[in-house]
Scaffold this motif. Structure first.
Motif, PDB file in Angstrom:
ATOM      1  N   GLU A 141       0.824  -1.203   0.000  1.00 49.37           N
ATOM      2  CA  GLU A 141       0.000   0.000   0.000  1.00 49.37           C
ATOM      3  C   GLU A 141       0.859   1.255   0.000  1.00 49.37           C
ATOM      4  OE1 GLU A 141      -4.002   1.819   2.157  1.00 49.37           O
ATOM      5  OE2 GLU A 141      -3.041   0.005   2.944  1.00 49.37           O
ATOM      6  N   ARG A 142       0.561   2.129  -0.937  1.00 45.06           N
ATOM      7  CA  ARG A 142       1.234   3.417  -1.049  1.00 45.06           C
ATOM      8  C   ARG A 142       0.335   4.486  -0.456  1.00 45.06           C
ATOM      9  NH1 ARG A 142       2.678   2.817  -7.510  1.00 45.06           N
ATOM     10  NH2 ARG A 142       4.258   1.150  -7.321  1.00 45.06           N
ATOM     11  N   TYR A 177     -18.593  -1.564  -9.201  1.00 44.01           N
ATOM     12  CA  TYR A 177     -18.162  -1.304  -7.837  1.00 44.01           C
ATOM     13  C   TYR A 177     -16.721  -0.791  -7.781  1.00 44.01           C
ATOM     14  CZ  TYR A 177     -21.962  -4.709  -7.141  1.00 44.01           C
ATOM     15  OH  TYR A 177     -23.150  -5.394  -7.176  1.00 44.01           O
ATOM     16  N   LYS A 178     -16.427  -0.103  -6.671  1.00 50.50           N
ATOM     17  CA  LYS A 178     -15.051   0.235  -6.290  1.00 50.50           C
ATOM     18  C   LYS A 178     -14.901  -0.170  -4.830  1.00 50.50           C
ATOM     19  CE  LYS A 178     -10.963   2.129  -5.776  1.00 50.50           C
ATOM     20  NZ  LYS A 178     -10.624   1.301  -4.594  1.00 50.50           N
ATOM     21  N   CYS A 179     -13.851  -0.938  -4.540  1.00 53.13           N
ATOM     22  CA  CYS A 179     -13.642  -1.378  -3.161  1.00 53.13           C
ATOM     23  C   CYS A 179     -12.157  -1.461  -2.847  1.00 53.13           C
ATOM     24  CB  CYS A 179     -14.327  -2.713  -2.901  1.00 53.13           C
ATOM     25  SG  CYS A 179     -13.751  -4.075  -3.946  1.00 53.13           S
ATOM     26  N   GLY A 180     -11.889  -1.697  -1.583  1.00 53.09           N
ATOM     27  CA  GLY A 180     -10.533  -1.877  -1.082  1.00 53.09           C
ATOM     28  C   GLY A 180     -10.635  -2.410   0.329  1.00 53.09           C
ATOM     29  N   ASP A 181     -10.965  -3.692   0.442  1.00 52.69           N
ATOM     30  CA  ASP A 181     -11.313  -4.277   1.739  1.00 52.69           C
ATOM     31  C   ASP A 181     -10.208  -4.133   2.784  1.00 52.69           C
ATOM     32  OD1 ASP A 181     -13.107  -5.238  -0.217  1.00 52.69           O
ATOM     33  OD2 ASP A 181     -13.548  -7.035   0.969  1.00 52.69           O
ATOM     34  N   GLU A 182      -8.946  -4.231   2.348  1.00 53.54           N
ATOM     35  CA  GLU A 182      -7.837  -4.244   3.304  1.00 53.54           C
ATOM     36  C   GLU A 182      -6.973  -2.996   3.241  1.00 53.54           C
ATOM     37  OE1 GLU A 182      -5.675  -7.896   2.813  1.00 53.54           O
ATOM     38  OE2 GLU A 182      -7.313  -9.133   3.590  1.00 53.54           O
ATOM     39  N   LEU A 183      -7.448  -1.966   2.574  1.00 49.21           N
ATOM     40  CA  LEU A 183      -6.709  -0.712   2.567  1.00 49.21           C
ATOM     41  C   LEU A 183      -6.834  -0.024   3.924  1.00 49.21           C
ATOM     42  CD1 LEU A 183      -6.700  -1.350  -0.475  1.00 49.21           C
ATOM     43  CD2 LEU A 183      -6.934   1.109  -0.898  1.00 49.21           C
ATOM     44  N   GLN A 184      -5.973   0.947   4.171  1.00 48.74           N
ATOM     45  CA  GLN A 184      -6.021   1.645   5.456  1.00 48.74           C
ATOM     46  C   GLN A 184      -7.405   2.245   5.701  1.00 48.74           C
ATOM     47  OE1 GLN A 184      -2.607   3.911   7.043  1.00 48.74           O
ATOM     48  NE2 GLN A 184      -3.966   5.693   7.024  1.00 48.74           N
ATOM     49  N   THR A 185      -8.034   2.714   4.619  1.00 48.97           N
ATOM     50  CA  THR A 185      -9.410   3.196   4.716  1.00 48.97           C
ATOM     51  C   THR A 185     -10.287   2.306   3.843  1.00 48.97           C
ATOM     52  OG1 THR A 185      -8.567   5.455   4.968  1.00 48.97           O
ATOM     53  CG2 THR A 185     -10.925   5.199   4.541  1.00 48.97           C
ATOM     54  N   PRO A 186     -10.864   1.242   4.410  1.00 51.40           N
ATOM     55  CA  PRO A 186     -11.706   0.351   3.605  1.00 51.40           C
ATOM     56  C   PRO A 186     -12.909   1.112   3.052  1.00 51.40           C
ATOM     57  CG  PRO A 186     -11.174  -0.632   5.740  1.00 51.40           C
ATOM     58  CD  PRO A 186     -10.765   0.800   5.800  1.00 51.40           C
ATOM     59  N   HIS A 187     -13.371   0.697   1.866  1.00 53.02           N
ATOM     60  CA  HIS A 187     -14.510   1.372   1.244  1.00 53.02           C
ATOM     61  C   HIS A 187     -15.220   0.408   0.300  1.00 53.02           C
ATOM     62  CE1 HIS A 187     -10.849   2.079  -1.124  1.00 53.02           C
ATOM     63  NE2 HIS A 187     -11.635   1.923  -2.187  1.00 53.02           N
ATOM     64  N   PHE A 188     -16.495   0.704   0.070  1.00 48.69           N
ATOM     65  CA  PHE A 188     -17.348  -0.164  -0.745  1.00 48.69           C
ATOM     66  C   PHE A 188     -18.363   0.719  -1.475  1.00 48.69           C
ATOM     67  CE2 PHE A 188     -15.982  -2.309   3.098  1.00 48.69           C
ATOM     68  CZ  PHE A 188     -15.445  -3.507   2.627  1.00 48.69           C
ATOM     69  N   LEU A 189     -18.067   1.071  -2.712  1.00 45.75           N
ATOM     70  CA  LEU A 189     -18.921   1.959  -3.492  1.00 45.75           C
ATOM     71  C   LEU A 189     -19.614   1.190  -4.609  1.00 45.75           C
ATOM     72  CD1 LEU A 189     -16.546   5.045  -3.990  1.00 45.75           C
ATOM     73  CD2 LEU A 189     -18.086   4.565  -2.075  1.00 45.75           C
ATOM     74  N   SER A 190     -20.813   1.651  -4.987  1.00 46.05           N
ATOM     75  CA  SER A 190     -21.532   1.025  -6.087  1.00 46.05           C
ATOM     76  C   SER A 190     -22.093   2.073  -7.041  1.00 46.05           C
ATOM     77  CB  SER A 190     -22.673   0.146  -5.559  1.00 46.05           C
ATOM     78  OG  SER A 190     -23.687   0.924  -4.946  1.00 46.05           O
ATOM     79  N   TRP A 191     -22.345   1.645  -8.274  1.00 48.21           N
ATOM     80  CA  TRP A 191     -23.013   2.488  -9.272  1.00 48.21           C
ATOM     81  C   TRP A 191     -24.506   2.537  -8.993  1.00 48.21           C
ATOM     82  CZ3 TRP A 191     -25.846   0.053 -13.607  1.00 48.21           C
ATOM     83  CH2 TRP A 191     -26.409   0.998 -14.479  1.00 48.21           C
ATOM     84  N   SER A 192     -25.130   1.375  -8.897  1.00 46.75           N
ATOM     85  CA  SER A 192     -26.537   1.282  -8.534  1.00 46.75           C
ATOM     86  C   SER A 192     -26.618   1.064  -7.025  1.00 46.75           C
ATOM     87  CB  SER A 192     -27.201   0.117  -9.275  1.00 46.75           C
ATOM     88  OG  SER A 192     -28.582   0.032  -8.979  1.00 46.75           O
ATOM     89  N   PRO A 193     -27.418   1.859  -6.308  1.00 45.99           N
ATOM     90  CA  PRO A 193     -27.427   1.759  -4.837  1.00 45.99           C
ATOM     91  C   PRO A 193     -27.868   0.392  -4.336  1.00 45.99           C
ATOM     92  CG  PRO A 193     -29.187   3.217  -5.632  1.00 45.99           C
ATOM     93  CD  PRO A 193     -28.330   2.893  -6.814  1.00 45.99           C
ATOM     94  N   ILE A 194     -27.349   0.031  -3.171  1.00 44.09           N
ATOM     95  CA  ILE A 194     -27.626  -1.265  -2.546  1.00 44.09           C
ATOM     96  C   ILE A 194     -28.200  -1.020  -1.163  1.00 44.09           C
ATOM     97  CG2 ILE A 194     -26.626  -3.458  -1.776  1.00 44.09           C
ATOM     98  CD1 ILE A 194     -24.332  -2.934  -3.770  1.00 44.09           C
ATOM     99  N   GLU A 195     -29.273  -1.707  -0.827  1.00 48.58           N
ATOM    100  CA  GLU A 195     -29.914  -1.553   0.475  1.00 48.58           C
ATOM    101  C   GLU A 195     -29.831  -2.868   1.243  1.00 48.58           C
ATOM    102  OE1 GLU A 195     -33.856  -0.061  -0.057  1.00 48.58           O
ATOM    103  OE2 GLU A 195     -33.209   1.576  -1.391  1.00 48.58           O
ATOM    104  N   THR A 196     -28.642  -3.132   1.773  1.00 40.78           N
ATOM    105  CA  THR A 196     -28.437  -4.300   2.631  1.00 40.78           C
ATOM    106  C   THR A 196     -27.812  -3.820   3.941  1.00 40.78           C
ATOM    107  OG1 THR A 196     -26.250  -4.707   1.651  1.00 40.78           O
ATOM    108  CG2 THR A 196     -28.131  -5.871   0.680  1.00 40.78           C
TER     109      THR A 196
END
Length: 213
Positions: A141-142, A177-196
């Motif tokens: 990670e940079r 989607y755009k994600c980074g499960d193990e990055l210093q700042t984890p994130h989980f983005l989607s194009w179409s919204p998700i309601e879970t």
């Protein structure tokens, strides 16, 4: 969303961003941060087109750190700086996941749910052409702001559970989607919204619709 058809043969994947520029195909944002526990929103976008025999994808990302630990296909690339394309190309409910980290390592699977998904064999995965602005060598990670692009050419033959010969005029359910499960700042983005209740990209009920010309 409409997906433009391009009449082109034998395009090199490294030239794909320029081709999509010439075709005036714009980017669509991947900007839904669906879960309050993960508010970070790197800037991520995609654009898509298709040809007589393939889907063309170009992702652009700007984020505060970037990682590419994995360089073997079908590894857990979602834990790196990763972009993803999920789609249901036929009427049987089987959906495919195409997950690609920032150096072009990909994971391809198919199934009707998140359990017991079938990974594509390597001889199928190698049919996906890939280009990354960051090259193809793994790195830790940079911790610096980084802008990167990946381009993919996905032949219809890579949808290995089906025999797809054309997407002309088809309506296809999909999400990006755009994600980074193990990055210093984890994130989980989607194009179409998700309601879970928690991050879950394997949610075809929330896929949006692509209208292929």
């Amino acid at each position: 969303m409409k997906v433009k058809k391009i009449s082109v043969a034998n395009v090199d994947v490294s030239a794909l961003p320029r081709l999509l520029d010439e075709e005036r195909i714009g980017f669509q944002p991947i900007d839904h941060a669906n879960w309050k526990a993960y508010p970070y929103k790197p800037k991520a976008a995609f654009r898509i087109a298709h040809t007589e025999n393939a889907i063309l994808l170009h992702f652009n990302v700007k984020e505060t750190s970037v990682r590419a630990r994995y360089n073997r296909d079908n590894d857990t690339v979602r834990t790196d700086s990763c972009v993803e394309f999920f789609s249901i190309p036929a009427a049987d409910g089987i959906y495919y996941n195409f997950e690609c980290n920032c150096i072009g390592t990909i994971r391809v699977g198919a199934g009707k749910g998140c359990i017991n998904r079938e990974h594509a064999p390597q001889e199928i995965i190698t049919e996906v052409q890939r280009w990354s602005s960051l090259g193809n060598k793994p790195f830790p990670e940079r911790m610096e702001k980084t802008s990167w692009d990946v381009a993919l050419i996905i032949p219809y033959t890579v949808f290995f559970k089906h025999k797809i010969t054309s997407l002309n005029g088809k309506m296809v359910k999909a999400n990006f989607y755009k994600c980074g499960d193990e990055l210093q700042t984890p994130h989980f983005l989607s194009w179409s919204p998700i309601e879970t209740p928690r991050p879950d990209f394997h949610s075809p009920y929330f896929f949006g619709t692509l209208a292929f010309e």
